[in-house]
Design an enzyme around this catalytic site. Structure first.
Site, PDB file in Angstrom:
ATOM      1  N   LYS A 141       0.910  -0.991   0.520  1.00  0.00           N
ATOM      2  CA  LYS A 141      -0.123  -0.041   0.071  1.00  0.00           C
ATOM      3  C   LYS A 141       1.021   1.691  -0.282  1.00  0.00           C
ATOM      4  CE  LYS A 141      -3.636   2.470   3.070  1.00  0.00           C
ATOM      5  NZ  LYS A 141      -4.449   2.088   3.770  1.00  0.00           N
ATOM      6  N   GLU A 148      10.202  -4.584   4.642  1.00  0.00           N
ATOM      7  CA  GLU A 148      10.666  -6.292   4.224  1.00  0.00           C
ATOM      8  C   GLU A 148      10.164  -6.300   2.657  1.00  0.00           C
ATOM      9  OE1 GLU A 148       8.935  -4.344   6.660  1.00  0.00           O
ATOM     10  OE2 GLU A 148       9.187  -6.414   8.818  1.00  0.00           O
ATOM     11  N   GLY A 154      -5.047  -1.841   5.376  1.00  0.00           N
ATOM     12  CA  GLY A 154      -3.653  -3.105   4.754  1.00  0.00           C
ATOM     13  C   GLY A 154      -4.830  -4.256   4.824  1.00  0.00           C
ATOM     14  N   ARG A 155      -5.109  -4.482   5.701  1.00  0.00           N
ATOM     15  CA  ARG A 155      -5.862  -5.995   5.911  1.00  0.00           C
ATOM     16  C   ARG A 155      -6.807  -6.020   5.937  1.00  0.00           C
ATOM     17  NH1 ARG A 155      -5.000  -2.553  10.474  1.00  0.00           N
ATOM     18  NH2 ARG A 155      -6.074  -1.861  12.060  1.00  0.00           N
ATOM     19  N   GLU A 189      -4.448  -7.299  14.498  1.00  0.00           N
ATOM     20  CA  GLU A 189      -4.165  -5.387  14.196  1.00  0.00           C
ATOM     21  C   GLU A 189      -4.781  -4.396  14.329  1.00  0.00           C
ATOM     22  OE1 GLU A 189      -0.374  -4.907  11.532  1.00  0.00           O
ATOM     23  OE2 GLU A 189      -2.149  -4.931  10.414  1.00  0.00           O
ATOM     24  N   HIS A 200      -5.555 -33.491  16.956  1.00  0.00           N
ATOM     25  CA  HIS A 200      -4.700 -34.415  18.191  1.00  0.00           C
ATOM     26  C   HIS A 200      -3.070 -33.398  18.036  1.00  0.00           C
ATOM     27  CE1 HIS A 200      -6.227 -38.274  16.015  1.00  0.00           C
ATOM     28  NE2 HIS A 200      -7.497 -37.899  15.093  1.00  0.00           N
ATOM     29  N   LYS A 207       9.686  -0.805  13.913  1.00  0.00           N
ATOM     30  CA  LYS A 207      10.387   0.049  12.679  1.00  0.00           C
ATOM     31  C   LYS A 207      10.669   0.711  13.328  1.00  0.00           C
ATOM     32  CE  LYS A 207       6.088  -0.676  10.239  1.00  0.00           C
ATOM     33  NZ  LYS A 207       5.168  -0.039   8.669  1.00  0.00           N
TER      34      LYS A 207
HETATM   35  O1  F6P Z   1       2.430  -4.233  10.134  1.00  0.00           O
HETATM   36  C1  F6P Z   1       1.851  -2.661   9.720  1.00  0.00           C
HETATM   37  C2  F6P Z   1       0.969  -2.749   8.144  1.00  0.00           C
HETATM   38  O2  F6P Z   1       1.445  -1.178   7.781  1.00  0.00           O
HETATM   39  C3  F6P Z   1      -0.093  -3.377   8.740  1.00  0.00           C
HETATM   40  O3  F6P Z   1      -1.316  -2.982   7.928  1.00  0.00           O
HETATM   41  C4  F6P Z   1      -0.169  -3.790   6.878  1.00  0.00           C
HETATM   42  O4  F6P Z   1      -1.269  -4.239   5.674  1.00  0.00           O
HETATM   43  C5  F6P Z   1       1.034  -4.313   6.507  1.00  0.00           C
HETATM   44  O5  F6P Z   1       2.127  -3.168   7.237  1.00  0.00           O
HETATM   45  C6  F6P Z   1       2.367  -4.253   5.108  1.00  0.00           C
HETATM   46  O6  F6P Z   1       2.269  -2.560   4.374  1.00  0.00           O
HETATM   47  P1  F6P Z   1       2.278  -2.274   2.803  1.00  0.00           P
HETATM   48  O7  F6P Z   1       1.344  -2.591   2.274  1.00  0.00           O
HETATM   49  O8  F6P Z   1       2.537  -0.375   2.913  1.00  0.00           O
HETATM   50  O9  F6P Z   1       3.361  -2.574   2.421  1.00  0.00           O
END
Ligand code: F6P
Length: 547
Positions: free
Chosen positions: A209, A215, A271-272, A357, A388, A508
């Protein structure tokens, strides 16, 4: 002074607290014995989802009080505010409109006076055209070969939704294409996902987003280097092997992806809550535009149900209120989500981000500190595997674990008696959790006296059984929307902002401060606490020693 957003300020909350003392000692065995129709009465079918909530520790009075609580919490107004595009995500000043992502063409949802539905469909149309090209082989890689491998690079909502949906809808997916998901900054994730792929036939879908997430950007750069290395280093090749899913056109362009190859969405999609936005491109590539649209139709059906049904006939509302009942009055700390479908293997993980979240907060919308417990911990595994493993604790442990069983009437892989056996286990688990096995029953079986207490099941352990017809794209949409609105409803009762996530920020920031301290050639001046300083020194020493 108590905040007006405090659930404890609501008359129904105090009434529930008193009522709890009456309900706590009651056993589900008695509740069922007193009302022979209970199992048929306390269930509801809507938007293709059947919910049996009769095995919950509630009476009609409990339910009445819970519905009053919803009304006194302003749930109706908050639902209307969300659907109509009000800026209900207060701390980020944003509307919350994932429901607009599945609004049919021709619908109208206004943000600042502008109808956003045409934009949504414009992106969906572009996604469809692109997916048709890739799936049909018209989209060629840099060396002229068709795309056979799709690697989604994203994290959080930009990974969990697409990864869950791909797994869930594998039955409907192209079997001659490979779909991989890279999320972790651990290089192993990228290395293992790509080790057997041919760069000439691999498309990277960079899903972020913000297009700034550490990452994802790290993995995206590694992907570009991998792709370039495999394609002779021509920078032009990026345009045939990379697309971006983002709200940040500038950052996409800066990365080197032509914005013509970007599928956009908007800051009013959390995002979620984004698996049905452009973030779902990998899902659409796998199952095709038609099936993706069926999934959106399933979401929309549940949206309409949630928006219009009275609370006592409203699936997400009922589910949410039952969660509140256990979380805040019984002190239950977790919810087990137990899908009896191997295809829903990733559903609990997806739900963890969605719920935790969203509602893992201790500050209310007005800045006051909450005075009740908020989000329970969601966890789970597909049945019957969980049976199990951890079900022992659900049956005979010391904690109360309300459980959601998710079952389907039909299997996508009808193999002999497998499906009947699978579903029999759902019903048996819910039955035994509720009714248990008494001392008298165990003794009557001739069990040696010393073993009797070990073989007694107290029962009175609550569960919901959700049943859908078959796991199709539409069913998945209905199911996900049900949980989205369940989570939203819980957040409304607690008076919190379910759409921000400030709690992920501090880690972060600290990580970005520590990175140079791990890589600096010269010995850095460390000013953390003594534990963090010592860990950094140890890591540097081990690194230098080259083990
Ligand atoms: O974990 C924090 C967060 O902002 C989530 O809400 C989001 O889904 C994820 O990082 C990834 O964010 P982006 O889509 O901006 O890379």
């Amino acid at each position: 002074m108590t905040s007006p957003l405090s659930p404890e300020a609501r008359p129904a909350w105090s009434a529930l607290a008193t009522h709890y003392d009456m309900i706590a000692p009651l056993h589900l065995r008695d509740l069922f014995a007193q009302d022979p129709q209970r199992g048929e009465r306390l269930c509801l079918e809507a938007a293709g989802v059947f919910l049996d909530y009769s095995k919950n520790r509630v009476t009609d009075q409990t339910l009445g009080l819970l519905f009053q609580l919803a009304a006194q919490s302003g749930l109706r107004q908050r639902i209307d505010a969300m659907f109509s595009g009000e800026r209900i995500n207060l701390t980020e000043g944003r509307p919350v409109l994932h429901t607009a992502l599945r609004a049919p063409r021709g619908a109208s949802v206004l943000v600042d006076g502008e109808n956003v539905v045409p934009q949504v469909h414009e992106v969906l149309d572009r996604m469809s055209a692109f997916c048709d090209q890739v799936r049909g082989g018209a989209w060629k890689g840099h060396t002229g070969k068709p795309i056979k491998n799709v690697v989604n690079v994203g994290i959080g909502g930009s990974d969990l939704g697409p990864a869950m949906a791909y797994q869930a809808l594998q039955h409907f997916a192209r079997r001659d294409m490979r779909f991989r998901f890279v999320s972790n900054v651990d290089g192993t994730d990228f290395a293992e996902a790509t080790r057997d792929l041919d760069p000439e036939q691999t498309l990277f879908v960079i899903a972020s987003k913000t297009f700034t997430t550490l990452e994802t950007m790290t993995n995206a750069h590694t992907a570009r280097a991998w792709s370039l290395a495999g394609l002779g280093g021509d920078p032009q090749s990026v345009q045939r092997h990379f697309v971006a899913l983002s709200t940040n056109a500038e950052a996409v362009a800066a990365f080197g992806i032509d914005t013509k190859q970007m599928f956009g969405f908007w800051d009013w999609v959390g995002g979620r809550y984004s698996m049905d936005s452009a973030i779902g491109l990998s899902t659409m590539l796998a199952v095709g535009p038609g099936a993706f649209k069926d999934m959106l139709a399933g979401f929309h059906e549940m949206d309409e149900h949630f928006r219009t049904a009275p609370f006592d006939r409203n699936l997400p509302v009922i589910k949410a209120l039952l969660s509140i009942w256990y979380n805040d009055f019984f002190g239950a700390q977790t919810v087990a989500v137990l899908p009896y479908s191997q295809y829903l293997k990733r559903f609990p993980a997806y739900l963890q981000q969605l719920a935790m979240e969203s509602n893992g907060k201790h500050i209310r919308l007005d800045g006051s500190r909450v005075d009740v417990d908020t989000s329970p911990i969601y966890w789970g595994e597909p049945g019957t595997n969980g049976q199990h493993s951890f079900y022992q604790l659900i049956h005979q442990g010391t904690r109360l674990i309300p459980s959601d069983f998710i079952a389907f009437a039909h299997s996508n892989n009808p193999l002999g008696r497998h499906h009947d056996l699978l579903v029999a286990n759902v019903f048996a688990q819910a039955e035994s959790l509720a009714f248990g096995k008494t001392t008298a029953q165990v003794e009557a079986e001739g069990t040696p006296a010393a073993l009797v207490p070990h073989r007694v099941f107290d029962g009175n352990r609550p569960s919901n059984v959700l049943m859908l017809d078959r796991l199709t794209p539409k069913a998945l949409g209905r199911l996900v929307a049900l949980y989205e609105h369940d989570v939203f409803t819980q957040g409304v009762i607690w008076g919190i902002d379910s759409f921000d996530q400030w709690g992920v920020e501090l880690g972060k920031v600290l990580a970005s401060r520590i990175v140079p301290e791990l890589v600096d050639e010269s010995t850095p001046d460390l000013s953390h606490d003594s534990s963090t300083n010592a860990l950094i020194r140890r890591y540097r020493e081990l690194k230098r020693a080259g083990h």
